[in-house]
Scaffold this motif. Structure first.
Motif, mmCIF file in Angstrom:
data_model
loop_
_atom_site.group_PDB
_atom_site.id
_atom_site.type_symbol
_atom_site.label_atom_id
_atom_site.label_comp_id
_atom_site.label_asym_id
_atom_site.label_seq_id
_atom_site.Cartn_x
_atom_site.Cartn_y
_atom_site.Cartn_z
ATOM 1 N N LEU A 78 2.343 -7.995 1.546
ATOM 2 C CA LEU A 78 2.590 -6.990 2.576
ATOM 3 C C LEU A 78 3.578 -7.494 3.614
ATOM 4 O O LEU A 78 4.394 -6.733 4.132
ATOM 5 C CB LEU A 78 1.271 -6.593 3.248
ATOM 6 N N VAL A 81 6.902 -6.973 2.234
ATOM 7 C CA VAL A 81 7.229 -5.548 2.340
ATOM 8 C C VAL A 81 7.683 -5.226 3.754
ATOM 9 O O VAL A 81 8.688 -4.533 3.972
ATOM 10 C CB VAL A 81 6.011 -4.686 1.948
ATOM 11 N N GLU A 82 6.946 -5.708 4.755
ATOM 12 C CA GLU A 82 7.300 -5.450 6.146
ATOM 13 C C GLU A 82 8.686 -5.982 6.468
ATOM 14 O O GLU A 82 9.465 -5.334 7.175
ATOM 15 C CB GLU A 82 6.271 -6.094 7.071
ATOM 16 N N GLN A 257 11.383 1.880 0.741
ATOM 17 C CA GLN A 257 10.919 2.434 2.008
ATOM 18 C C GLN A 257 10.242 3.786 1.801
ATOM 19 O O GLN A 257 9.184 4.059 2.384
ATOM 20 C CB GLN A 257 12.093 2.569 2.967
ATOM 21 N N LEU A 260 6.749 3.224 -0.026
ATOM 22 C CA LEU A 260 5.711 2.518 0.724
ATOM 23 C C LEU A 260 5.489 3.073 2.124
ATOM 24 O O LEU A 260 4.448 2.801 2.726
ATOM 25 C CB LEU A 260 6.063 1.034 0.837
ATOM 26 N N TYR A 264 2.164 2.465 4.204
ATOM 27 C CA TYR A 264 2.418 1.369 5.139
ATOM 28 C C TYR A 264 2.072 1.786 6.570
ATOM 29 O O TYR A 264 1.444 1.031 7.318
ATOM 30 C CB TYR A 264 3.888 0.971 5.030
ATOM 31 N N THR A 265 2.446 3.009 6.937
ATOM 32 C CA THR A 265 2.138 3.496 8.281
ATOM 33 C C THR A 265 0.635 3.659 8.477
ATOM 34 O O THR A 265 0.098 3.306 9.534
ATOM 35 C CB THR A 265 2.857 4.836 8.539
ATOM 36 N N TRP A 267 -1.689 1.995 6.964
ATOM 37 C CA TRP A 267 -2.267 0.646 7.029
ATOM 38 C C TRP A 267 -2.067 0.046 8.421
ATOM 39 O O TRP A 267 -2.980 -0.540 9.003
ATOM 40 C CB TRP A 267 -1.618 -0.235 5.967
ATOM 41 N N ARG A 268 -0.869 0.194 8.974
ATOM 42 C CA ARG A 268 -0.615 -0.341 10.312
ATOM 43 C C ARG A 268 -1.492 0.350 11.359
ATOM 44 O O ARG A 268 -2.020 -0.302 12.259
ATOM 45 C CB ARG A 268 0.862 -0.180 10.676
ATOM 46 N N GLN A 313 -6.261 0.274 2.028
ATOM 47 C CA GLN A 313 -4.834 0.546 2.170
ATOM 48 C C GLN A 313 -4.008 -0.701 1.845
ATOM 49 O O GLN A 313 -2.908 -0.605 1.295
ATOM 50 C CB GLN A 313 -4.541 1.053 3.580
ATOM 51 N N GLU A 314 -4.554 -1.879 2.181
ATOM 52 C CA GLU A 314 -3.892 -3.117 1.800
ATOM 53 C C GLU A 314 -3.733 -3.189 0.291
ATOM 54 O O GLU A 314 -2.681 -3.560 -0.229
ATOM 55 C CB GLU A 314 -4.706 -4.329 2.287
ATOM 56 N N LEU A 317 -1.064 -0.783 -0.948
ATOM 57 C CA LEU A 317 0.264 -1.307 -0.675
ATOM 58 C C LEU A 317 0.617 -2.447 -1.621
ATOM 59 O O LEU A 317 1.749 -2.556 -2.107
ATOM 60 C CB LEU A 317 0.338 -1.799 0.777
#
Length: 369
Positions: A78, A81-82, A257, A260, A264-265, A267-268, A313-314, A317
């Motif tokens: 992750l 990915v970030e 982008q 994910l 990704y959003t 998960w954050r 969610q992790e 991802l």
């Protein structure tokens, strides 16, 4: 002191989650904050004042900031990915300002553009993002190197169309633009010419190394080849081909982008909620009396539910990112003399491409001698 009923396994497990947060997440953020000083002030508004400059920018895919990357570790995956998504987001914000020339994302650091941006993820947990950014022009002059930070709130996640950490990328773009405005047109032209010769020297050092030299720690032009130099014309053609290749793999970064982004959003956002809740819970737990709190079990259940959401969610991802790496589309390009097919990750494809360019230059040199 927190009073825990020893016969309640669910509460014990939830408490372990809270303890892990205190022992792992909070110390990591504290270290990041200490390492980040001094930090740039973030701005909400993109600076578009002054006349645009035509200088070309290259943004190298950000480093994940991990000492030892483990493909099997979901959090490591992750972070990578970030790093990729953050690179694309910065490129988009800089392009939006229309202050510079072409802005391209490169898989590796090369002397392709007059100004190169490199960076690494210092910390990211859904609430705080810290990026260490370095801007270095082709002469070797450091424009700046500093850590940019933004702290997002739950409100920042309520607008799905907006990036919660956009102010961080705006701050970086503004810092670049502030520095760029100090350049004269002659300085910009000099940097562009130097970038062209350094690129040529990277591909054909035996021919072009003498055109640049290091003077007092900076790289300067010593001379320029003739306008009709056949090898220089060849370098120009190859550089245009490389720009085409970069634009081709850039679309794959955009695909990453798009694939994910939504997960990704989420998960954050869940990570932010988990961290905020657990920090609040521990603060209350430290303040309440030994008699306990009748609502503590319900709150711990909520913490556990949030924890499960984050972990799910992790995993989503992790699976999407792994699939993207494994299924990266091959790139097929016409180099002029032949059609080449590049396979592997985008970074591996770029290494293959540069090797092909060097061999083409060697062949071209032999045909001219």
């Amino acid at each position: 002191m927190i009073d825990i009923p020893s016969g309640n396994p669910a509460l014990l497990f939830a408490l372990r989650i809270a303890v892990c947060f205190v022992l792992v997440v909070l110390p990591t953020l504290a270290e990041a904050e200490q390492d980040a000083w001094p930090m740039a002030v973030s701005h909400q508004v993109l600076n578009t004042s002054g006349q645009p400059v035509g200088i070309e920018l290259a943004i190298v895919v950000f480093d994940d900031g991990l000492d030892a990357f483990d493909e099997r570790d979901a959090r490591h995956k992750l972070r990578r990915v970030e790093a990729r998504i953050a690179t694309v987001l910065l490129r988009d914000v800089i392009t939006e300002g229309q202050r510079f020339g072409p802005v391209r994302v490169l898989p590796a650091d090369t002397a392709f553009a007059a100004l190169t941006i490199t960076g690494s993820v210092v910390h990211s947990d859904g609430r705080d993002m810290l990026l260490r950014i370095r801007a270095l022009d082709v002469s070797g002059e450091l424009w700046f190197e500093q850590v940019f930070r933004w702290t997002a709130s739950a409100q920042d996640y309520l607008r799905p169309s907006d990036e919660p950490f956009r102010p961080l990328f705006v701050a970086i773009a503004n810092a670049l633009w502030t520095r760029a405005q100090t350049l004269s047109p002659a300085s910009i032209a000099q940097l562009e010419a130097l970038a062209k010769m350094r690129y040529a020297a990277e591909l054909a050092p035996q021919i072009f190394n003498d055109y640049v030299q290091q003077v007092e720690g900076l790289i300067r032009l010593t001379r320029l080849p003739a306008v009709n130099d056949p090898m220089l014309a060849r370098i120009d053609r190859i550089r245009r081909q490389e720009a085409l290749f970069i634009d081709t793999i850039d679309q794959q970064y955009r695909d990453l982008q798009d694939a994910l982004g939504p997960v990704y959003t989420l998960w954050r956002r869940s990570s932010l909620e988990q961290g905020t809740y657990l920090a609040s819970y521990l603060s209350r737990a430290n303040q309440r009396s030994d008699d306990g709190d009748s609502g503590s079990f319900a709150r711990m259940q909520q913490a556990y539910s949030t924890y499960r959401s984050v972990k799910m969610q992790e995993q989503d991802l992790f699976e999407i990112a792994t699939g993207f790496d494994n299924e990266t589309a091959p790139t097929v390009l016409d180099s002029g003399e032949r059609v080449v097919r590049l396979e592997g990750t985008l970074e591996q494809q770029y290494v293959q491409w540069r090797d092909i360019l060097r061999r083409l230059i060697t062949l071209e040199r032999g045909s001219l001698e």
